[in-house]
Design an enzyme around this catalytic site. Structure first.
Site, PDB file in Angstrom:
ATOM      1  N   ALA A   1      52.510   8.063  50.449  1.00 53.34           N
ATOM      2  CA  ALA A   1      52.014   7.123  49.438  1.00 53.34           C
ATOM      3  C   ALA A   1      50.604   7.536  49.072  1.00 53.34           C
ATOM      4  O   ALA A   1      49.915   8.208  49.848  1.00 53.34           O
ATOM      5  CB  ALA A   1      52.029   5.700  49.989  1.00 53.34           C
ATOM      6  N   CYS A   2      50.151   7.130  47.888  1.00 54.36           N
ATOM      7  CA  CYS A   2      48.822   7.557  47.447  1.00 54.36           C
ATOM      8  C   CYS A   2      47.765   7.090  48.446  1.00 54.36           C
ATOM      9  O   CYS A   2      47.928   6.074  49.137  1.00 54.36           O
ATOM     10  CB  CYS A   2      48.525   7.060  46.036  1.00 54.36           C
ATOM     11  SG  CYS A   2      48.011   5.343  45.925  1.00 54.36           S
ATOM     12  N   LEU A   3      46.676   7.817  48.500  1.00 54.53           N
ATOM     13  CA  LEU A   3      45.656   7.574  49.519  1.00 54.53           C
ATOM     14  C   LEU A   3      45.013   6.197  49.397  1.00 54.53           C
ATOM     15  O   LEU A   3      44.505   5.653  50.387  1.00 54.53           O
ATOM     16  CB  LEU A   3      44.589   8.674  49.449  1.00 54.53           C
ATOM     17  CG  LEU A   3      45.084  10.067  49.839  1.00 54.53           C
ATOM     18  CD1 LEU A   3      44.082  11.124  49.418  1.00 54.53           C
ATOM     19  CD2 LEU A   3      45.355  10.146  51.339  1.00 54.53           C
ATOM     20  N   SER A   4      45.043   5.608  48.216  1.00 58.44           N
ATOM     21  CA  SER A   4      44.458   4.276  48.047  1.00 58.44           C
ATOM     22  C   SER A   4      45.199   3.225  48.866  1.00 58.44           C
ATOM     23  O   SER A   4      44.632   2.179  49.197  1.00 58.44           O
ATOM     24  CB  SER A   4      44.464   3.878  46.570  1.00 58.44           C
ATOM     25  OG  SER A   4      45.782   3.842  46.066  1.00 58.44           O
TER      26      SER A   4
END
Length: 269
Positions: free
Chosen positions: A174-177
């Site tokens: 999943a995206c790092l955010s």
């Protein structure tokens, strides 16, 4: 419906679309969609990968390599998430604004190329978690063909392995955010801390992992069977993460679990 019937159904869905854009992240779900679309539609498939501040360079490079191996047209678009105040505010609907920006760009591209359909890689397992990005997909009429055919993650992996896709067993990404707790502002510094920290653990041989960013604390999630390995590398891991700016390094005793940052939402509901 057994797995072979699901695969036939997927083939019919794709064949009837005639021409598609696949939102391609290099994860196994979008890779499987892209590979099957290429089988059914040949050169009527365009893979599009969104490059952004929260998408690691290693993932972009993998997307380029995989698209080349599959022999499909591939384009990279730039998404500037950090300029979106709704995204950086990191409220629980953050993913909606991220996906809305992506799908708006893909929709413009599809209209320019006269391509009727945009596909994503969402599968049946994604229906069981908090996914505000699904709202954006519906608003932009993005097709989730794996859900339409009834595919679960393990079924995708099984068929991907049979097809010889090199990333059939790639851990979910999943995206790092998503490593930053809701309500804490997303910054490039935090994203880069997480990216470098996770890469350091991958270099030590960890494949399935998350580092969660709790201000001065780095909370590490790995499968429980790898706890001993974390302890064996404890000095190296601690040194790396402290060099990245964390004061404390913690191992989550519940182990790796996708979407753990959403647990607070379930407690509040």
């Amino acid at each position: 419906m057994d797995l072979r019937e699901k695969n036939k159904k997927l083939g019919r869905i794709l064949h009837d679309m005639e021409q598609v854009i696949v939102a391609f992240s290099a994860g196994i779900d979008s890779t499987f969609v892209l590979a099957r679309a290429a089988e059914e539609l040949g050169d009527k498939v365009l893979a599009v990968t969104a490059d952004s501040e929260t998408f690691p360079e290693r993932e972009l490079n993998e997307a380029i390599e995989l698209a080349g191996q599959l022999g499909v047209q591939h384009e990279i678009i730039q998404i500037v998430e950090m300029e979106n105040p709704h995204f950086v505010a990191n409220n629980p609907d953050r993913c909606y604004y991220c996906k809305a920006g992506l799908y708006a760009t893909l929709t413009r591209l599809a209209k320019e190329r006269n391509i009727p359909w945009i596909l994503d890689g969402a599968n049946m397992d994604d229906l069981g978690d908090y996914r505000p990005g699904r709202k954006a997909a519906k608003e932009y009429e993005v097709r989730s063909v794996l859900q339409e055919a009834g595919f679960y993650k393990e079924e995708i992996r099984q068929l991907a392995r049979e097809m010889g896709l090199p990333n059939w067993d790639k851990p979910s990404f999943a995206c790092l955010s998503s490593r930053i707790p809701y309500g804490q502002r997303i910054t490039l510094e935090k994203v880069r801390q997480l990216d470098r920290g996770e890469q350091a653990l991958r270099d030590l041989g960890f494949r399935t992992l998350r580092i969660r960013h709790h201000d001065t604390i780095a909370r590490i999630e790995v499968p429980r069977e790898e706890f001993e390995k974390v302890l064996a590398y404890a000095d190296q891991i601690t040194t790396v993460l402290k060099e990245e700016g964390f004061t404390y390094v913690a191992l989550d005793l519940e182990g790796y679990r996708s979407g753990s940052m959403n647990e607070i939402l379930r407690k509040l509901s």
